[in-house]
Design an enzyme around this catalytic site. Sequence first.
Site, PDB file in Angstrom:
ATOM      1  N   GLY A  87       0.866  -1.174   0.000  1.00  0.00           N
ATOM      2  CA  GLY A  87       0.000   0.000   0.000  1.00  0.00           C
ATOM      3  C   GLY A  87       0.904   1.225   0.000  1.00  0.00           C
ATOM      4  O   GLY A  87       1.866   1.291   0.795  1.00  0.00           O
TER       5      GLY A  87
ATOM      6  N   ASP B 173      -1.547   4.732  -6.197  1.00  0.00           N
ATOM      7  CA  ASP B 173      -0.118   4.479  -5.976  1.00  0.00           C
ATOM      8  C   ASP B 173       0.727   5.618  -6.515  1.00  0.00           C
ATOM      9  O   ASP B 173       1.801   5.920  -5.988  1.00  0.00           O
ATOM     10  CB  ASP B 173       0.279   3.145  -6.599  1.00  0.00           C
ATOM     11  CG  ASP B 173      -0.304   2.030  -5.755  1.00  0.00           C
ATOM     12  OD1 ASP B 173      -1.486   1.712  -5.939  1.00  0.00           O
ATOM     13  OD2 ASP B 173       0.403   1.535  -4.862  1.00  0.00           O
TER      14      ASP B 173
HETATM   15  O1  MRU Z   1       0.313  -3.843  -4.643  1.00  0.00           O
HETATM   16  P1  MRU Z   1      -0.234  -3.141  -3.432  1.00  0.00           P
HETATM   17  O2  MRU Z   1      -1.059  -4.013  -2.573  1.00  0.00           O
HETATM   18  O3  MRU Z   1       0.848  -2.393  -2.694  1.00  0.00           O
HETATM   19  O4  MRU Z   1      -1.189  -2.062  -4.081  1.00  0.00           O
HETATM   20  C1  MRU Z   1      -1.923  -1.223  -3.260  1.00  0.00           C
HETATM   21  C2  MRU Z   1      -2.903  -0.415  -4.013  1.00  0.00           C
HETATM   22  O5  MRU Z   1      -2.980  -0.436  -5.222  1.00  0.00           O
HETATM   23  C3  MRU Z   1      -3.714   0.494  -3.201  1.00  0.00           C
HETATM   24  O6  MRU Z   1      -4.990   0.618  -3.739  1.00  0.00           O
HETATM   25  C4  MRU Z   1      -2.991   1.848  -3.219  1.00  0.00           C
HETATM   26  O7  MRU Z   1      -1.659   1.703  -2.774  1.00  0.00           O
HETATM   27  C5  MRU Z   1      -3.583   2.810  -2.381  1.00  0.00           C
HETATM   28  S1  MRU Z   1      -3.057   2.515  -0.775  1.00  0.00           S
HETATM   29  C6  MRU Z   1      -3.730   3.555   0.304  1.00  0.00           C
END
Ligand code: MRU
Length: 351
Positions: free
Chosen positions: A52, A237
């Site tokens: 995240g 992200d």
């Molecule tokens: O691959 P991840 O689990 O790190 O991806 C996370 C996401 O895509 C979330 O939706 C994004 O980071 C927003 S986190 C508040």
Amino acid sequence: MNVNGKPYRTIWLEGDIVKIIHQPFIPHEFEISSLRTHQETATAIQEMWVRGAPAIGAAGVLGMVQAMLHSTPDNYRKFTVDAADLLKNTRPTAQNLFFEIDQVLHCIEQANSWDDACEKVLTQANHSVDTSINACQSIGRFGSELFQDGDSILTHCNAGWLACIDWGTALAPVYYAAREGKQNFIYVDETRPRGQGSRLTAWELGQENIEHAIIADNAAGYYMSRNNIQKVIVGADRIAANGDTANKIGTFTKAVVAFEHGIPFYVAAPISTIDFDCPTGLKIPIEERTPDEVLYTWGMADNGEFLRVRTAPAKSSAKNPAFDVTPAKYITGIITEEGIYQPADLHQLNQ
Ligand code: MRU
């Protein structure tokens, strides 16, 4: 936020040890991992034990604190630059990682001795953690104003407190609205291939007693077409300067279907997720992860054993982009700690 009624953060520092909630075990087990060096913290980011965008950013800062504390007066400049490279090379898309590490590097550049650098880095780390938590809480306050009592809301991936240090981004308004007494129902996209929705978001919502249902990713259009969903809210992200937004793979298709049905589609993210040097979404680096995440799944058998099973033919290959980009034209508003902005107005936040 609470786990079995006890308040927790996703990541924190104890001395020179980074502590994280070990996310691959959720929802089956709740365990805290201790990361003893910045190399271990880099591995935790890469392996998605902590994930995240804001939580990855926090891991980057705390990894830099470890590197600083484990350096010597003779080698600290090179040691911390090398540590920054290692930490930055873990996951390419989450802008918060780069933003936060660059702030720490700047503090080290300004320092005139090892002692001074240690002090400055620790001060910066505390400031980053506080800023991140406060930003998420403010996103919750602004975002909750968009929800009517009784709205059903779709979310994709996990942009809750497990993806941040506390509160979350997309889920912060849900938690805030619940504290204001609003009753909202959350449709939780399963989020193939890693299942951040079914594993993490559903678990978080359960801890906060928020009514929800997990749906297969490809069911969202069906519910939107039947007027079951009033709003869509997702995290980010990396947001390009024009508002194009990279988020978990599958977000883009949800945005297009929401647009087709006139359903407002909101992105919730702290300003540290906006990359003002990146003009459009086409320039956002997209992480490609191992095909194994598509070819296999994992979980806990009824006898309590953790299992990894192959679901695809033995000879099939797979492709696994971790993120996609939603063009700004599909985004109704971007909820930040400074308020809700149209994608075209993001430049107002560039100080
Ligand atoms: O691959 P991840 O689990 O790190 O991806 C996370 C996401 O895509 C979330 O939706 C994004 O980071 C927003 S986190 C508040």
